[in-house]
Write a protein that holds these residues in place. Structure first.
Motif, mmCIF file in Angstrom:
data_model
loop_
_atom_site.group_PDB
_atom_site.id
_atom_site.type_symbol
_atom_site.label_atom_id
_atom_site.label_comp_id
_atom_site.label_asym_id
_atom_site.label_seq_id
_atom_site.Cartn_x
_atom_site.Cartn_y
_atom_site.Cartn_z
ATOM 1 N N SER B 28 1.012 -1.638 -0.160
ATOM 2 C CA SER B 28 0.148 0.485 0.320
ATOM 3 C C SER B 28 0.815 1.295 0.608
ATOM 4 O O SER B 28 0.191 2.067 -0.524
ATOM 5 C CB SER B 28 -1.006 -0.183 1.110
ATOM 6 O OG SER B 28 -1.798 -0.955 0.849
ATOM 7 N N ASP B 29 2.127 1.096 0.697
ATOM 8 C CA ASP B 29 2.837 2.103 0.484
ATOM 9 C C ASP B 29 4.247 1.464 -1.077
ATOM 10 O O ASP B 29 4.906 1.670 -0.724
ATOM 11 C CB ASP B 29 3.753 2.517 1.856
ATOM 12 C CG ASP B 29 2.766 2.422 2.861
ATOM 13 O OD1 ASP B 29 1.339 2.825 2.657
ATOM 14 O OD2 ASP B 29 2.910 2.435 4.321
ATOM 15 N N GLY B 30 3.552 2.914 -1.090
ATOM 16 C CA GLY B 30 4.655 2.895 -2.313
ATOM 17 C C GLY B 30 6.096 4.029 -2.599
ATOM 18 O O GLY B 30 7.556 3.894 -3.336
ATOM 19 N N THR B 101 7.760 4.402 5.304
ATOM 20 C CA THR B 101 7.044 4.445 3.653
ATOM 21 C C THR B 101 6.053 4.487 4.490
ATOM 22 O O THR B 101 5.134 5.416 5.637
ATOM 23 C CB THR B 101 7.098 2.666 4.599
ATOM 24 O OG1 THR B 101 5.644 1.836 4.913
ATOM 25 C CG2 THR B 101 7.946 1.498 3.940
ATOM 26 N N SER B 102 5.070 5.279 3.038
ATOM 27 C CA SER B 102 3.926 6.099 3.190
ATOM 28 C C SER B 102 3.248 6.075 2.251
ATOM 29 O O SER B 102 4.433 5.612 0.742
ATOM 30 C CB SER B 102 4.511 7.806 4.050
ATOM 31 O OG SER B 102 3.480 8.846 3.134
ATOM 32 N N PHE C 35 15.751 6.413 -1.640
ATOM 33 C CA PHE C 35 14.836 6.262 -1.185
ATOM 34 C C PHE C 35 14.164 5.731 -3.036
ATOM 35 O O PHE C 35 14.641 5.139 -3.696
ATOM 36 C CB PHE C 35 13.928 7.900 -2.435
ATOM 37 C CG PHE C 35 12.284 7.982 -2.583
ATOM 38 C CD1 PHE C 35 11.297 8.606 -1.692
ATOM 39 C CD2 PHE C 35 11.545 7.165 -4.408
ATOM 40 C CE1 PHE C 35 9.951 8.393 -2.073
ATOM 41 C CE2 PHE C 35 10.627 7.641 -4.301
ATOM 42 C CZ PHE C 35 9.544 8.021 -3.236
ATOM 43 N N ALA C 36 12.662 4.846 -2.349
ATOM 44 C CA ALA C 36 12.692 3.405 -3.036
ATOM 45 C C ALA C 36 11.122 3.694 -3.621
ATOM 46 O O ALA C 36 10.460 4.414 -2.435
ATOM 47 C CB ALA C 36 12.814 2.094 -2.871
ATOM 48 N N GLY C 37 10.721 3.194 -4.990
ATOM 49 C CA GLY C 37 9.235 3.676 -5.322
ATOM 50 C C GLY C 37 9.011 2.968 -5.577
ATOM 51 O O GLY C 37 9.636 2.043 -6.422
ATOM 52 N N SER C 38 7.674 2.458 -5.103
ATOM 53 C CA SER C 38 7.746 0.882 -5.710
ATOM 54 C C SER C 38 5.818 1.213 -5.873
ATOM 55 O O SER C 38 5.285 1.886 -5.908
ATOM 56 C CB SER C 38 7.516 -0.406 -4.528
ATOM 57 O OG SER C 38 6.783 -0.098 -3.008
#
Lengths: 81, 154, 154, 81
Positions: B28-30, B101-102, C35-38
């Motif tokens: 849920s946290d991208g 995370t967020s 930073f990690a974006g998923s």
């Protein structure tokens, strides 16, 4: 009885990590003053402008009251992280 | 799973392992922001061969909990994972891991940065550095206090 | 070792592996921001089962290089490592890794945040989301443009 | 020859990823106008207010000149990261 703790540079300068005060009541500032009376050698280190205090594990001001059973700590500015 | 994980560690931790734990089973946290602080080989112009981290057991944990709670009250966060080493450390070893995370990257970045900034001025840790010139207590930097100004809301 | 590592990846990458590469044999930089974006499981209220990342080959790489150079011109940085996925991705897969090391934590945080903010509005990537309701192109968010304001120096 | 590329939503709307213009000279805006003349069906998509352009892989303004051999791209706002 008040348990007084010293940390880091201050602990090294005083040569001890703790001291117990019996029959004490007063403020953080008065704890400091009493220790300086008991141990004149500690004055320079304990009265250094950067020394901070905590009462019962929470940052305290000079005026914070200290009661029997409390834990008081003195330490230099923190440098973690 | 608990949303906050806070640990004061006498033994080494591994950032990749902590990162994996922070992210496991959470789709849920991208956004995830991480800060890692390690022992560098010099400080204030002196060669450093290692350091010892002293702390105030009991107060340390409470202080870290207050800081993380402060971040949660300001931003919408998923998980927060915070580890801080104590004891003797060699050059290159990790001292600090803060992972947040967020759903929103601005919240993840801000909360991670806020936690590190507050920890630097509030959490009762002290560094004793060893080097060619012997041991010395690391002095607090006035700039660390200034950095806190950016988080003032009053 | 080159200080900048920038890669547009058709295949998955692993954040822990990228983090280890960023930090290997570097004891001068005590601070590291990541930073990690998923792919998250919802977006704008819709369930997401996966997405496809389209990009503009050639322009993408140049755009990422310009953004990283912009960060270097603003802060004293050690290493910068940037990976961005393309192609089909499942929920939970990592899209973006940005890692920055520096002797100073403020520089590491700021540069990492700056790179992500600029990438979001400049780098030629486009997301096509799949979900129960079929496919749809993700709309750009006006808030991403606003976030850039904080990096203006004029 | 000018190579014109379309990406993402715009590519899907036009139903093609590229088009070549021969014997063209003018600005980015004139490339767009010529495409709309050649393919009236493209007008709504190509003239949408949010469509951006790049010339030779760098973001360009409407007034940016386009010369023979250039690569021009039109695309919606980016959504990476």
């Amino acid at each position: 009885m008040i348990q007084v703790l010293f940390f880091a540079r201050l602990r090294a300068e005083l040569g001890t990590a703790e001291h117990r005060l019996h029959g004490f009541s007063g403020s953080v500032e008065e704890v400091r003053a009493q220790l300086c009376t008991l141990f004149p050698d500690w004055r320079a280190a304990l009265q250094s402008a950067d020394i901070q205090a905590a009462v019962n594990r929470e940052i305290a001001a000079s005026s914070t009251p200290v009661r029997d059973g409390d834990e008081v700590a003195f330490f230099p500015p923190v440098t973690g992280g | 799973m608990k949303l906050d994980y806070i640990k004061v560690c006498g033994a080494p931790f591994a950032v990749p392992v902590e990162y994996a734990a922070l992210r496991s089973a959470n789709t849920s946290d991208g956004a995830c922001a991480v800060f890692a602080g390690s022992v560098r080989d010099y400080n204030a112009g002196a060669d450093v061969s290692g350091l010892t981290l002293e702390h105030y057991p009991g107060m340390t944990e409470e202080s870290l909990r207050r800081i993380v709670a402060g971040a949660r009250s300001r931003w919408q966060l998923g998980r927060v994972r915070l580890l801080h080493r104590t004891g003797p450390l060699a050059v290159g070893e990790d001292i600090l891991f803060v992972g947040v995370t967020s759903p929103h990257r601005q919240a993840a970045f801000a909360a991670c940065h806020y936690i590190v900034d507050r920890l630097k001025t509030e959490a009762p840790f002290w560094k004793l550095e060893s080097g060619a010139a012997g041991e010395r207590w690391v002095a607090a930097r006035r700039s660390d206090r200034r950095e806190l100004e950016k988080w003032r809301t009053d």
